[in-house]
Write a protein that holds these residues in place. Structure first.
Motif, PDB file in Angstrom:
ATOM      1  N   ASP A   1       0.824  -1.218   0.000  1.00  0.00           N
ATOM      2  CA  ASP A   1       0.000   0.000   0.000  1.00  0.00           C
ATOM      3  C   ASP A   1       0.855   1.264   0.000  1.00  0.00           C
ATOM      4  O   ASP A   1       0.521   2.257  -0.650  1.00  0.00           O
ATOM      5  N   GLY A   2       1.978   1.231   0.742  1.00  0.00           N
ATOM      6  CA  GLY A   2       2.833   2.408   0.815  1.00  0.00           C
ATOM      7  C   GLY A   2       3.413   2.775  -0.541  1.00  0.00           C
ATOM      8  O   GLY A   2       3.533   3.960  -0.874  1.00  0.00           O
ATOM      9  N   PHE A   3       3.760   1.772  -1.317  1.00  0.00           N
ATOM     10  CA  PHE A   3       4.274   1.997  -2.667  1.00  0.00           C
ATOM     11  C   PHE A   3       3.213   2.681  -3.514  1.00  0.00           C
ATOM     12  O   PHE A   3       3.484   3.680  -4.195  1.00  0.00           O
ATOM     13  N   LEU A   4       2.008   2.176  -3.482  1.00  0.00           N
ATOM     14  CA  LEU A   4       0.920   2.790  -4.263  1.00  0.00           C
ATOM     15  C   LEU A   4       0.687   4.232  -3.814  1.00  0.00           C
ATOM     16  O   LEU A   4       0.496   5.118  -4.653  1.00  0.00           O
ATOM     17  N   ARG A   5       0.731   4.471  -2.513  1.00  0.00           N
ATOM     18  CA  ARG A   5       0.490   5.831  -2.013  1.00  0.00           C
ATOM     19  C   ARG A   5       1.551   6.801  -2.533  1.00  0.00           C
ATOM     20  O   ARG A   5       1.247   7.974  -2.805  1.00  0.00           O
ATOM     21  N   THR A   6       2.792   6.342  -2.687  1.00  0.00           N
ATOM     22  CA  THR A   6       3.849   7.193  -3.218  1.00  0.00           C
ATOM     23  C   THR A   6       3.500   7.675  -4.620  1.00  0.00           C
ATOM     24  O   THR A   6       3.659   8.861  -4.948  1.00  0.00           O
ATOM     25  N   PHE A   7       3.011   6.775  -5.454  1.00  0.00           N
ATOM     26  CA  PHE A   7       2.654   7.139  -6.823  1.00  0.00           C
ATOM     27  C   PHE A   7       1.380   7.975  -6.867  1.00  0.00           C
ATOM     28  O   PHE A   7       1.271   8.913  -7.667  1.00  0.00           O
ATOM     29  N   ALA A   8       0.419   7.643  -6.018  1.00  0.00           N
ATOM     30  CA  ALA A   8      -0.831   8.404  -5.993  1.00  0.00           C
ATOM     31  C   ALA A   8      -0.595   9.829  -5.492  1.00  0.00           C
ATOM     32  O   ALA A   8      -1.268  10.769  -5.932  1.00  0.00           O
ATOM     33  N   ALA A   9       0.365   9.997  -4.574  1.00  0.00           N
ATOM     34  CA  ALA A   9       0.680  11.334  -4.073  1.00  0.00           C
ATOM     35  C   ALA A   9       1.285  12.195  -5.175  1.00  0.00           C
ATOM     36  O   ALA A   9       1.067  13.408  -5.235  1.00  0.00           O
ATOM     37  N   ALA A  10       2.057  11.570  -6.073  1.00  0.00           N
ATOM     38  CA  ALA A  10       2.643  12.318  -7.193  1.00  0.00           C
ATOM     39  C   ALA A  10       1.578  12.716  -8.203  1.00  0.00           C
ATOM     40  O   ALA A  10       1.642  13.801  -8.795  1.00  0.00           O
ATOM     41  N   ASP A  11       0.602  11.826  -8.412  1.00  0.00           N
ATOM     42  CA  ASP A  11      -0.498  12.073  -9.349  1.00  0.00           C
ATOM     43  C   ASP A  11      -1.580  11.028  -9.076  1.00  0.00           C
ATOM     44  O   ASP A  11      -1.336   9.835  -9.284  1.00  0.00           O
ATOM     45  N   PRO A  12      -2.763  11.439  -8.616  1.00  0.00           N
ATOM     46  CA  PRO A  12      -3.820  10.466  -8.338  1.00  0.00           C
ATOM     47  C   PRO A  12      -4.138   9.553  -9.523  1.00  0.00           C
ATOM     48  O   PRO A  12      -4.544   8.398  -9.332  1.00  0.00           O
ATOM     49  N   ALA A  13      -3.924  10.039 -10.734  1.00  0.00           N
ATOM     50  CA  ALA A  13      -4.196   9.227 -11.929  1.00  0.00           C
ATOM     51  C   ALA A  13      -3.250   8.038 -12.047  1.00  0.00           C
ATOM     52  O   ALA A  13      -3.514   7.097 -12.802  1.00  0.00           O
ATOM     53  N   ASN A  14      -2.163   8.054 -11.280  1.00  0.00           N
ATOM     54  CA  ASN A  14      -1.214   6.938 -11.335  1.00  0.00           C
ATOM     55  C   ASN A  14      -1.806   5.638 -10.801  1.00  0.00           C
ATOM     56  O   ASN A  14      -1.245   4.557 -11.053  1.00  0.00           O
ATOM     57  N   GLU A  15      -2.907   5.719 -10.093  1.00  0.00           N
ATOM     58  CA  GLU A  15      -3.517   4.491  -9.576  1.00  0.00           C
ATOM     59  C   GLU A  15      -3.910   3.542 -10.703  1.00  0.00           C
ATOM     60  O   GLU A  15      -4.062   2.337 -10.476  1.00  0.00           O
ATOM     61  N   ARG A  16      -4.052   4.039 -11.913  1.00  0.00           N
ATOM     62  CA  ARG A  16      -4.429   3.161 -13.020  1.00  0.00           C
ATOM     63  C   ARG A  16      -3.318   2.184 -13.400  1.00  0.00           C
ATOM     64  O   ARG A  16      -3.573   1.222 -14.144  1.00  0.00           O
TER      65      ARG A  16
END
Length: 258
Positions: free
Chosen positions: A175-190
């Motif tokens: 989850d922490g890894f995903l949060r790092t990318f989502a913090a940079a750009d929420p669209a990164n969750e895709r």
């Protein structure tokens, strides 16, 4: 490609046709044991003579007569403009290189991270980047493109190819890894797919392709080759880690100007 009686597999990108380049795996080479094949990693526990021989084989398979130039890679977004090759002992700490000098062969080492090769044929400018997740999110491909344009390349002419790297099906993160990318750009969750509780599967190749497209490159090729899953063909840091192996090999991706 047969070099000195040894068959070395060289994977080419269609987009880079006409440019001396190649994505190499582990097939061919002099190493044995855990790093059997074409291991080019100076930081491995392999026999240094085998590593040196493998590096010579790799260079000769892609650009005979060119001088191999590599980096001390540190998962950064730093780029070096190569005017002349340096000795291995003098490798700068960075994760990408660009050059317009004929006879210089740029080499990026990987063992799951994404190697990216770039070329503007008309300008005679090439680049190579090591895009692990840290470098990718930090902008190593953007920095490489900017360094190429400083040498006279034009974004609309730059072609980029993403070589063998760990695929989404093989790349579980927390989850922490995903949060790092989502913090940079929420669209990164895709770029993440569901996995077991608290974990996700990350698509590094797709994320790197996205960064290239966001930098206004329109000619991008992703080879879709999974380093983790194809043990016969590629080295993989994560596979070696999961097996608690003492060492792992590194493969090399190469491109030359002129």
């Amino acid at each position: 490609m047969t070099v000195d009686g040894m068959t070395v597999e060289v994977i080419r990108a269609r987009r880079l046709s006409g440019v001396a380049h190649g994505f190499l795996g582990r097939r061919g080479g002099l190493s044995v044991g855990a790093t059997a094949g074409l291991n080019v990693g100076l930081g491995s526990l392999d026999d240094p003579a085998a590593v040196a021989g493998n590096r010579r084989l790799a260079a000769a398979a892609v650009a005979p007569g060119a001088t191999l130039t590599t980096l001390y890679q540190v998962h950064s977004a730093d780029v070096v403009t190569v005017g002349a090759p340096w000795a291995e002992a003098d490798r700068p700490q960075a994760d990408a290189m660009v050059t317009d000098r004929p006879g210089v062969l740029l080499g990026i080492l990987t063992a799951d991270c994404a190697p990216v090769l770039f070329a503007d044929r008309e300008a005679g400018v090439v680049g190579a980047a090591h895009a692990g997740w840290k470098g990718a999110i930090g902008g190593v491909t953007d920095a490489t493109i900017a360094a190429m344009t400083a040498l006279g390349a034009h974004r609309e002419r730059i072609v980029a190819a993403i070589g063998p790297c760990i695929a989404r099906a093989s790349y579980e993160v927390d989850d922490g890894f995903l949060r790092t990318f989502a913090a940079a750009d929420p669209a990164n969750e895709r770029f993440f797919a569901p996995a077991r509780a608290g974990h996700h599967q990350f698509d590094l190749e797709a994320y790197v392709a996205h960064r290239l497209a966001a930098a206004d490159l329109t000619r991008i090729e992703a080879l879709g080759l999974d380093t983790y899953a194809d043990e016969d063909r590629f080295f993989s840091f994560r596979r070696a880690t999961h097996r608690a192996e003492a060492d792992y090999g590194r493969q090399i991706s190469l491109i030359a100007a002129g």
